[in-house]
Design an enzyme around this catalytic site. Structure first.
Site, short mmCIF file in Angstrom:
data_model
loop_
_atom_site.label_atom_id
_atom_site.label_comp_id
_atom_site.label_asym_id
_atom_site.label_seq_id
_atom_site.Cartn_x
_atom_site.Cartn_y
_atom_site.Cartn_z
N ARG A 10 -6.89 -1.99 -60.14
CA ARG A 10 -6.29 -1.26 -61.27
C ARG A 10 -7.07 0.01 -61.55
NH1 ARG A 10 -10.23 -1.51 -64.15
NH2 ARG A 10 -9.25 -0.22 -65.73
N GLY A 11 -6.56 0.80 -62.53
CA GLY A 11 -7.23 2.06 -62.88
C GLY A 11 -6.72 3.16 -61.96
N ARG B 41 3.49 -0.04 -59.96
CA ARG B 41 3.21 0.31 -61.37
C ARG B 41 3.65 1.76 -61.58
NH1 ARG B 41 -2.48 -1.08 -63.82
NH2 ARG B 41 -1.27 -1.27 -65.72
N ASP C 103 -4.16 8.09 -67.00
CA ASP C 103 -3.30 7.58 -65.92
C ASP C 103 -2.32 8.64 -65.44
OD1 ASP C 103 -4.22 4.99 -67.41
OD2 ASP C 103 -3.57 4.46 -65.39
N ASN D 51 -2.74 7.17 -71.29
CA ASN D 51 -3.89 6.31 -70.96
C ASN D 51 -3.66 4.96 -71.63
OD1 ASN D 51 -6.51 6.02 -69.64
ND2 ASN D 51 -7.33 5.78 -71.70
C1 LIG Z 1 -10.15 6.38 -64.64
S1 LIG Z 1 -9.40 5.16 -65.32
C2 LIG Z 1 -8.16 5.83 -66.34
C3 LIG Z 1 -7.14 4.81 -66.62
O1 LIG Z 1 -6.59 4.36 -65.41
C4 LIG Z 1 -7.69 3.66 -67.44
O2 LIG Z 1 -8.22 4.15 -68.64
C5 LIG Z 1 -6.57 2.74 -67.72
O3 LIG Z 1 -5.83 2.94 -68.66
C6 LIG Z 1 -6.35 1.65 -66.77
O4 LIG Z 1 -5.31 0.81 -67.14
P1 LIG Z 1 -5.04 -0.49 -66.29
O5 LIG Z 1 -3.80 -1.06 -66.92
O6 LIG Z 1 -6.22 -1.38 -66.44
O7 LIG Z 1 -4.79 -0.05 -64.87
#
Ligand SMILES: CSC[C@@H](O)[C@@H](O)C(=O)COP(=O)(O)O
Length: 379
Positions: free
Chosen positions: A64-65, A98, A253, A263
């Site tokens: 993720r991320g 996603r 994101d 985000n």
């Molecule tokens: C560099 S990480 C930035 C985002 O990807 C992070 O803050 C985030 O919202 C991640 O969400 P996730 O749902 O855990 O994938």
């Protein structure tokens, strides 16, 4: 106020956590991922032998991320090519796994383009697979470099905005080496401040409902030896009111062409609080997170997640009970509103820190220039 004391040398594990790697055992290539759903309880690896397994790992948030999704997507295309699967079909499924993090489609498309180009030039599927893997490896490496550069630009910005040092930073979700080929985005800036002796405390929002802050950012903060304190998301208001926050640092994101930032849900309320309390609200993201093809915040597709993530507490170490496999915390059948992200408008954002420098104020023109530097335009 209850504090987690700074740890120095207690935990000697490296702060950069290996989260993804390509392996070529005799049975064929695989993509090995650190399963983030199991942290911090266990460090367990997931082995993906095909794109559908990776799609499932992406959907379940094992991987993720935003930046890491891009890297994983690119390796996923390489995996499909190397194993002789239909690359276009794999790319489509990966991109759709996603919807919000634009880096996922950036990574997938880059590897797919490299594959197509090599295949067209040679007619050799092996050459296509080799090219896709080279593209994934290049993206992985570039992300590590971008991370180092964002950390340097971000630290310089903090020092400029908060000349006294002793920064008390609030962050939301997780943006460290668990999401990156390097040390991450917002968390990398925090680490740089810590190493420079200028971080007094990292405030870690727990990040309901999936607890990326509590499970993942606190895990990374503990490994780094920085002083950190965990809070529930709804405690942020009183923390600001007590004058305990000097800056908010988050990742992104997707950044729309107008500078709106998607985000993790809960970021927007922090931006509103930060504005009310005259605290800088800083977004740290690589240029690949800026999407010139998404005009504004309203055009960003926000992923809706299943309601059971809100109505149940779930973790691998928790016994199976509710519909999603967790412990129910609401009456059976309760409906839940569960957007994974929210959107912060550019007027609430003090600066966007990228590997190419700092954008402040956040304007469409400045972002378009950054993207043009990478050959990316709205068309
Ligand atoms: C560099 S990480 C930035 C985002 O990807 C992070 O803050 C985030 O919202 C991640 O969400 P996730 O749902 O855990 O994938």
């Amino acid at each position: 106020m209850a504090d987690q004391q700074a740890r120095t040398g207690e935990d000697r594990r490296p702060t950069q956590i290996p989260v993804i790697r390509w392996e070529e055992p005799p049975e064929g290539p695989v993509l090995v991922l650190l399963d983030q759903t199991r942290l911090p309880a266990e460090e367990v690896e997931l082995v993906c032998t095909d794109a559908p397994a990776l799609v499932e790992a992406i959907r379940s948030l094992a991987v993720r991320g935003a930046p890491l999704l891009g890297i994983a997507g690119a390796y996923g295309v390489a995996l499909a090519a190397a194993r002789g699967f239909d690359v276009a079909e794999a790319a489509r499924a990966l991109e759709e796994a996603r919807p919000t993090a634009v880096n996922l489609s950036v990574g997938v498309r880059r590897a797919q383009a490299a594959h197509q180009e090599a295949l067209a030039a040679t007619g050799d599927p092996t050459a296509g697979a080799v090219a896709a893997l080279a593209a994934a490896r290049a993206l992985h490496q570039e992300d590590a470099v971008a991370s180092t550069r964002m950390a340097a630009h971000g630290l310089a910005l903090l020092d400029e905005l908060l000349p006294g040092g002793g920064h008390r930073i609030l962050t939301h979700c997780n943006s460290g080496s668990l999401v990156s080929g390097g040390e991450g985005t917002a968390f990398a800036v925090t680490l740089a401040a810590h190493r420079a002796g200028r971080l007094r405390r990292l405030w870690v929002d727990e990040t309901r409902p999936l607890l990326q802050g509590a499970r993942l950012t606190a895990y990374e903060a503990a490994r780094s030896g920085m002083a950190y304190t965990l809070l529930t998301d709804n405690a942020a208001g009183s923390l600001f009111a007590a004058g305990e926050v000097d800056a908010v640092l988050i990742g992104a994101d997707r950044i729309a062409a107008d500078g709106s930032v998607a985000n993790k849900v809960g970021s927007y309320p922090l931006a509103v609080l930060a504005r009310y309390h005259h605290v800088p609200f800083i977004v740290v993201a690589p240029v690949t997170t800026v999407d010139p093809a998404t005009a504004d915040g309203a055009s960003i597709e926000v992923e809706q997640r299943p309601g059971f993530e809100v109505t149940e507490l779930s973790a691998p170490q928790v016994p199976v009970a509710g519909a999603g496999g967790g412990i129910p915390v609401a009456p059976l059948g309760t409906q839940a509103y569960n957007p994974a992200f929210d959107v912060t408008p550019p007027e609430l954002i003090t600066a966007v820190v990228t590997e190419e420098g700092v954008v402040s104020p956040v304007t469409a023109e400045a972002l378009a220039e950054l993207c043009a530097g990478q050959g990316r335009t709205a068309a």
